[in-house]
Design an enzyme around this catalytic site. Structure first.
Site, short mmCIF file in Angstrom:
data_model
loop_
_atom_site.label_atom_id
_atom_site.label_comp_id
_atom_site.label_asym_id
_atom_site.label_seq_id
_atom_site.Cartn_x
_atom_site.Cartn_y
_atom_site.Cartn_z
N GLU A 1 0.83 -1.26 -0.11
CA GLU A 1 0.00 0.05 0.17
C GLU A 1 0.89 1.33 0.07
OE1 GLU A 1 -3.57 2.31 2.57
OE2 GLU A 1 -2.72 0.38 3.11
N LYS B 1 -2.60 -2.19 -3.11
CA LYS B 1 -3.57 -1.25 -2.52
C LYS B 1 -3.17 0.15 -2.85
CE LYS B 1 -6.35 -0.18 1.41
NZ LYS B 1 -6.71 -0.63 2.74
#
Length: 342
Positions: free
Chosen positions: A177, A222
């Site tokens: 992420e 992500k």
């Protein structure tokens, strides 16, 4: 779902389902509870998470995985069943947040690096034994005058790759992420600037993932969507979708099975609409789905208000948002769907 990294990753991004981010730290959940006047106790945190995880329709049909906080991974429902058991019964993969937060990066004023690599191998082994099959590590990238620097991007990319390799060693799928924050301080945070920074960040992340020998088929990305800053000039939803797809096509290898977007401060409906338009456009090699926290939970949190008698209404609100995003993940959502009874 097979217990291979690739099999778990595919299950996390299966058609019409996405990932619930319920990994708020004790401090973050306090801010959420303060909004509704609920005391931040362990029992209230447990009761709130139980309300979400026992919303059967949402969990079985629209939630493929749940990111948990350390405390939550160890908790149980009032019935005595662990949250991990409840999630597995609904078909959701249990996951765990493993980073220790973004801290100021020495030598780089205004920039941060995410910490938590020390002792991570041992923690991952314990988390695997507790039932976690994927993990999450978030890097924070700010846009401002002269920021981000290549040095800060490199530090965060390297940490993400080190984390990902340790996860895969432990049999755990890493969610990678790198978040370019949308709350820029001035009007210079345009969608074009967001594209430029996101493209650079993702290129550096994948360079490091390759260097650290991460199996791309056993991970989930992500990222942020390519959006203007909250104080920058706003654009049409179609522009966000088109520029996000273009940026990802320029940076993300097709071996990655899925991209689960963070909502990143967007409104509930905006996060849903942008995802839906991307999937309607199509033409990309990965599954495109959601990994939302506030954008899935906010309506349910307000409906719950810390009262047991409000659980059915709160679960209905959560199910509605999960259903909307499930449709967005298949490109079948429309604005009219939002008028459904929650």
């Amino acid at each position: 779902m097979t217990e291979t990294l690739a099999g778990i990753a595919k299950a996390m991004v299966q058609d019409g389902q996405g990932i619930l981010a319920a990994d708020e730290s004790t401090g973050t959940i306090k801010k959420r509870f303060d909004q509704i006047g609920v005391e931040n106790t362990e029992e209230n945190r447990r009761a709130y998470r139980e309300m979400l995880f026992t919303a059967d329709e949402a969990m079985k049909n629209y939630v493929s995985g749940v990111i948990l906080y350390d405390e939550t991974l160890r908790q149980s429902a009032k019935s005595g069943r662990t949250f991990v058991e409840i999630m597995k019964a609904s078909g959701s993969v249990p996951g765990i947040k493993v980073d220790m937060g973004a801290k100021p990066l020495a030598g780089f004023p205004g920039e941060k690096v995410t910490e938590g690599l020390d002792g991570l191998r041992e923690r991952l082994k314990e988390y695997y034994e507790l039932g976690a099959r994927f993990a999450k590590w978030r890097a924070v990238i700010d846009i401002a005058e002269g920021l981000p620097t290549r040095g800060a991007l490199a530090a965060n990319a390297h940490a993400l790759a080190r984390y990902a390799t340790l996860c895969q060693e432990a049999g755990i799928v890493p969610i990678v992420e790198p978040e370019v924050i949308m709350d820029g301080p001035n009007s210079g945070h345009t969608i074009e600037r967001c594209y430029e920074v996101t493209e650079l960040a993702l290129n550096m992340v994948f360079d490091e993932l390759f260097a650290q020998r991460v199996d791309l088929t056993g991970m989930v990305l992500k990222p942020n969507m390519v959006v203007p800053g909250q104080k920058g000039p706003q654009v049409q939803a179609e522009t966000v979708a088109e520029m996000t797809i273009a940026c990802l096509k320029a940076t993300v290898p097709p071996a990655v099975p899925g991209i689960a977007f963070l909502s990143g401060g967007q409104s509930d409906e905006a996060a849903t609409e942008h995802l839906a338009i991307m999937n309607k456009i199509g033409g990309f090699p990965w599954k495109m789905t959601f990994s939302y926290g506030r954008a899935l939970q906010q309506a349910a949190l307000k409906a719950w208000g810390g009262r047991e008698e409000n659980v059915p209404a709160a679960q209905a609100a959560f199910t509605h948002r999960a259903r909307m995003n499930g449709r967005a993940a298949t490109g079948t959502w429309s604005p009219e769907d939002e008028r459904e009874a929650a």
